[in-house]
Design a protein around this motif. Structure first.
Motif, mmCIF file in Angstrom:
data_model
loop_
_atom_site.group_PDB
_atom_site.id
_atom_site.type_symbol
_atom_site.label_atom_id
_atom_site.label_comp_id
_atom_site.label_asym_id
_atom_site.label_seq_id
_atom_site.Cartn_x
_atom_site.Cartn_y
_atom_site.Cartn_z
ATOM 1 N N ALA A 75 -29.135 78.854 131.898
ATOM 2 C CA ALA A 75 -30.554 79.212 131.961
ATOM 3 C C ALA A 75 -31.175 78.741 133.275
ATOM 4 N N LEU A 76 -30.796 77.554 133.733
ATOM 5 C CA LEU A 76 -31.357 77.073 134.995
ATOM 6 C C LEU A 76 -30.842 77.885 136.179
ATOM 7 N N ARG A 77 -29.619 78.319 136.104
ATOM 8 C CA ARG A 77 -29.067 79.112 137.203
ATOM 9 C C ARG A 77 -29.755 80.462 137.322
ATOM 10 N N THR A 78 -30.089 81.062 136.187
ATOM 11 C CA THR A 78 -30.729 82.371 136.217
ATOM 12 C C THR A 78 -32.245 82.281 136.278
ATOM 13 N N GLY A 79 -32.800 81.128 135.860
ATOM 14 C CA GLY A 79 -34.245 80.980 135.806
ATOM 15 C C GLY A 79 -34.889 81.686 134.633
ATOM 16 N N ARG A 80 -34.096 82.031 133.623
ATOM 17 C CA ARG A 80 -34.621 82.812 132.489
ATOM 18 C C ARG A 80 -34.094 82.276 131.160
ATOM 19 N N GLY A 81 -34.902 82.442 130.123
ATOM 20 C CA GLY A 81 -34.497 82.170 128.757
ATOM 21 C C GLY A 81 -33.921 83.425 128.129
ATOM 22 N N PRO A 82 -33.880 83.464 126.805
ATOM 23 C CA PRO A 82 -34.447 82.455 125.909
ATOM 24 C C PRO A 82 -33.581 81.197 125.833
ATOM 25 N N LEU A 83 -34.247 80.092 125.504
ATOM 26 C CA LEU A 83 -33.561 78.830 125.303
ATOM 27 C C LEU A 83 -34.382 78.009 124.318
ATOM 28 N N PHE A 84 -33.684 77.304 123.441
ATOM 29 C CA PHE A 84 -34.338 76.552 122.378
ATOM 30 C C PHE A 84 -33.648 75.201 122.197
ATOM 31 N N LEU A 85 -34.396 74.254 121.598
ATOM 32 C CA LEU A 85 -33.767 73.100 120.972
ATOM 33 C C LEU A 85 -33.675 73.398 119.483
ATOM 34 N N ARG A 86 -32.459 73.352 118.945
ATOM 35 C CA ARG A 86 -32.236 73.649 117.535
ATOM 36 C C ARG A 86 -32.054 72.345 116.769
ATOM 37 N N ARG A 87 -32.935 72.133 115.797
ATOM 38 C CA ARG A 87 -32.820 70.982 114.923
ATOM 39 C C ARG A 87 -31.726 71.231 113.889
ATOM 40 N N GLN A 88 -31.251 70.184 113.231
ATOM 41 C CA GLN A 88 -30.144 70.334 112.283
ATOM 42 C C GLN A 88 -30.489 71.253 111.120
ATOM 43 N N ASP A 89 -31.798 71.334 110.781
ATOM 44 C CA ASP A 89 -32.193 72.206 109.676
ATOM 45 C C ASP A 89 -32.404 73.655 110.115
ATOM 46 N N GLY A 90 -32.132 73.956 111.387
ATOM 47 C CA GLY A 90 -32.259 75.318 111.881
ATOM 48 C C GLY A 90 -33.578 75.626 112.573
ATOM 49 N N TRP A 91 -34.554 74.715 112.505
ATOM 50 C CA TRP A 91 -35.831 74.921 113.183
ATOM 51 C C TRP A 91 -35.616 74.961 114.678
ATOM 52 N N LEU A 92 -36.340 75.862 115.376
ATOM 53 C CA LEU A 92 -36.148 76.071 116.804
ATOM 54 C C LEU A 92 -37.413 75.713 117.576
ATOM 55 N N LEU A 93 -37.242 74.949 118.653
ATOM 56 C CA LEU A 93 -38.334 74.653 119.570
ATOM 57 C C LEU A 93 -38.090 75.434 120.853
ATOM 58 N N PRO A 94 -38.933 76.423 121.174
ATOM 59 C CA PRO A 94 -38.716 77.196 122.404
ATOM 60 C C PRO A 94 -38.873 76.319 123.638
ATOM 61 N N LEU A 95 -37.993 76.515 124.608
ATOM 62 C CA LEU A 95 -38.056 75.829 125.895
ATOM 63 C C LEU A 95 -38.541 76.829 126.935
ATOM 64 N N GLU A 96 -39.502 76.417 127.755
ATOM 65 C CA GLU A 96 -40.196 77.343 128.659
ATOM 66 C C GLU A 96 -39.475 77.422 130.007
#
Length: 220
Positions: A15-36
């Motif tokens: 993602a850093l090489r391309t400068g684009r997402g999507p990218l998330f932090l995934r919690r163990q229960d499956g909840w996703l935090l979007p990374l900008e």
């Protein structure tokens, strides 16, 4: 696997090489935090500028990512250094005109005890999964009269949020990084952690829905 090793692995590096997402932090229960990712890889925005204009003297950006703040500080005439565990982040920072070293905040760092300002933005209060340990560590990095600017969880999130979890980097297309510890902290919880780790509140503000606190070293 260590946090440092996890952030060096794909899909974060991709993602850093391309400068684009999507990218998330995934919690163990499956909840996703979007990374900008796109915001991180752009120049400083209006909320970032409220941080940059409050910086004084030499600035250390902890978890600098692709380096927009380091480059922005350099353009304003500050001595600024980023530190990040990701070689891809360090490389992108240097390409953008900033200076950065590859490593963890918990490793030995250049000029410890001399930094006038340190930054923990873009959720980096979560580094290591233990906000109090991180705040105590940064207290040894900044100068005795130094300031730490921290971004807490955004407006609209419970200010009492104080979450310590295992997460994995997830690209939303099936690629997952290794698990590592992380934390999310609301503004009220952050202030409590600061009070128990040698910091006092110097300033608080909100910009474009992002919530910031400036902390000063508390005198003995």
């Amino acid at each position: 696997m260590s946090t440092a090793t996890a952030w060096r692995a794909d899909p974060y590096t991709d993602a850093l090489r391309t400068g684009r997402g999507p990218l998330f932090l995934r919690r163990q229960d499956g909840w996703l935090l979007p990374l900008e990712v796109e915001r991180w890889c752009a120049g400083p925005d209006s909320a970032d500028l409220t941080v940059l204009t409050r910086c004084r003297g030499a600035v250390l950006d902890i978890g600098c990512g692709p380096g927009r703040l380091v480059a922005g500080l350099a353009a304003l005439g500050h001595q600024a250094l980023g530190v990040d565990v990701s070689p891809a982040a360090v490389a992108r920072t240097t390409r953008s005109g900033g200076s950065a070293v590859c490593g963890s905040v918990f490793d030995s760092l250049p000029d410890e005890g001399c930094w006038a300002t340190a930054l923990l933005v873009d959720g980096n209060i979560g580094i290591g999964g233990d906000p109090r340990a991180l705040l105590r560590r940064v207290a040894r990095i900044v100068a005795p009269q130094g300031v730490l600017i921290v971004e807490s969880a955004p407006a609209g999130v419970d200010t009492e949020l104080d979450e310590r979890v295992q997460v994995r980097v997830d690209d939303g297309r099936g690629a997952l990084g290794a698990p590592f510890p992380w934390a999310r902290v609301g503004a009220a919880a952050l202030l409590r952690h600061a009070a128990t780790t040698g910091w006092s509140v110097a300033d608080e503000w909100t910009a474009d829905g992002r919530v910031f606190v400036a902390l000063a070293r508390r005198r003995p």
